[in-house]
Design an enzyme around this catalytic site. Structure first.
Site, PDB file in Angstrom:
ATOM      1  N   LYS A 144      34.002  46.067  48.439  1.00 21.32           N
ATOM      2  CA  LYS A 144      35.041  45.492  47.926  1.00 21.32           C
ATOM      3  C   LYS A 144      34.540  44.197  46.773  1.00 21.32           C
ATOM      4  O   LYS A 144      33.879  43.401  47.399  1.00 21.32           O
ATOM      5  CB  LYS A 144      36.140  45.108  48.922  1.00 21.32           C
ATOM      6  CG  LYS A 144      37.451  44.675  48.358  1.00 21.32           C
ATOM      7  CD  LYS A 144      38.020  44.340  49.662  1.00 21.32           C
ATOM      8  CE  LYS A 144      39.421  43.753  49.417  1.00 21.32           C
ATOM      9  NZ  LYS A 144      40.017  43.309  50.489  1.00 21.32           N
ATOM     10  N   LYS A 174      32.025  42.013  51.190  1.00 19.89           N
ATOM     11  CA  LYS A 174      33.285  41.735  50.332  1.00 19.89           C
ATOM     12  C   LYS A 174      32.905  40.480  49.516  1.00 19.89           C
ATOM     13  O   LYS A 174      32.283  39.594  50.080  1.00 19.89           O
ATOM     14  CB  LYS A 174      34.528  41.287  51.165  1.00 19.89           C
ATOM     15  CG  LYS A 174      35.740  40.993  50.408  1.00 19.89           C
ATOM     16  CD  LYS A 174      36.872  40.814  51.406  1.00 19.89           C
ATOM     17  CE  LYS A 174      37.969  40.259  50.684  1.00 19.89           C
ATOM     18  NZ  LYS A 174      39.239  40.256  51.440  1.00 19.89           N
TER      19      LYS A 174
END
Ligand code: PBG
Length: 330
Positions: A252, A199
């Site tokens: 992400k 992330k």
């Protein structure tokens, strides 16, 4: 100038719709999608989120309706984010493991109404934190090891309420192992962990933080989320999460990190999920509102690109729109 005989003509394979259908390498379908939903207290509420057209903070009754729409369109799961008032936030995110907390009640209602729809939950402090951080802030620093038991307790509370898969998005070191241990100790061996393995510290989360009013009150998330310039570092996270027992690896944001999706796909046998995040969704709408882009076509192209890059699962605010469009295409 032109060859008299051209042996190789790639256009031949593109010449007719039926042929193109036959030769399509990547096929997007509703089965690939997860719909993120925002839940708030109250009844009959759907408060629009200005920077995310088409998305709203939903009270539990409306959340169940929206999730039912998703299920009817063949979307296998939803991921939930609670929107809490300031009174429910403190520096340790204490309300995150309350059995009767908003998120826990939302999970129960969904499971009661739609038992076969997968319910995925986010594990991080930010919706519950008065500091707007994913971990506990101690003397101006995010304290990794203080945060772990809070995340583990949160995951257990979510599992108790009926979550099928918990998705830690906090990026603390060792969180997957702590959560796995806590879930197993509480007998939730069948609850999976979808780890936001890579992330990035991304500005594309802006609209999401508007929706939750969860932007960091001070500083940024760069001491725990990854530097957007780094790819090799992603492999360390993949190795660790695999060793700690993650069931899915997540990347992400999505499109801007398509190379990372491919990298993770090529280095792991675990399912890979990509999150087409709030900023990516907002950009499509903003351009479409000006008449500069075709929202529907660009949405489907974005999602199929994520799948082509290697994602098995795609989280997108456009999941309902995409599933409707795909159903129309037949
Ligand atoms: C919180 C969390 C964030 C998102 C999902 N979980 C925001 C953040 O890390 O600041 C972003 C999702 C999106 O932008 O759609 N840990």
């Amino acid at each position: 100038m032109y060859p008299r005989v051209m042996l190789v003509r790639p256009r031949r394979n593109r010449s007719r719709p039926a042929l193109r259908r036959l030769l399509q390498e990547t096929r997007l379908c509703a089965d690939d999608l997860v719909l993120p939903l925002f839940v708030q207290e109250g009844e009959g509420l759907a408060s629009p989120i200005a920077s995310m057209p088409g998305q709203a903070r939903l009270s539990i009754d409306r959340l169940v309706e929206r999730a039912a729409e998703a299920e009817a369109l063949g979307i296998p799961g939803v991921v939930l984010f609670p929107v809490l008032p300031d009174e429910a936030k403190d520096s340790r995110g204490s309300t995150s493991s309350k059995p009767d907390g908003l998120l826990q009640r939302a999970i129960r209602s969904l499971k009661e109404a739609l038992p076969s729809l997968l319910v995925i939950t986010d594990v991080a402090l930010d919706p519950y934190s008065s500091d707007g951080h994913d971990g506990v802030l101690v003397d101006g620093r995010i304290d990794n090891d203080e945060t772990l038991p809070i995340l583990a307790a949160m995951a257990v509370a979510q599992a108790q309420a009926g979550a099928d898969l918990v998705a830690p998005s906090d990026m603390m070191d060792g969180r997957v192992a702590s959560i796995r241990e806590a879930l197993d100790a509480a007998d939730f061996t069948e609850v999976g962990i979808g780890s936001y393995c890579t992330k990035y510290a991304s500005a594309f989360y802006g609209p999401f933080r508007d929706a939750l009013d969860s932007a960091p009150r001070e500083g940024d998330k760069a001491t725990y989320q990854m530097d957007p310039a780094n790819a090799r570092e992603a492999l360390r996270e993949v190795e660790l999460d695999e060793a700690e027992g993650a069931d899915w690896l997540m990347v992400k944001p999505g499109l801007v990190y398509a190379d990372i999706i491919r990298l993770v796909r090529d280095h792991s046998a675990l399912p890979v999920a990509a999150y087409h995040v709030s900023g990516e969704y907002a950009m499509l709408h903003a351009a479409a509102e000006r008449g500069w882009l075709d929202y529907e076509a660009c949405l489907l192209e974005s999602l199929v690109s994520l799948k082509r890059a290697g994602a098995d699962v795609i989280f997108s605010y456009g999941a309902l729109d995409a599933a409707r469009l795909l159903a129309r295409q037949g």
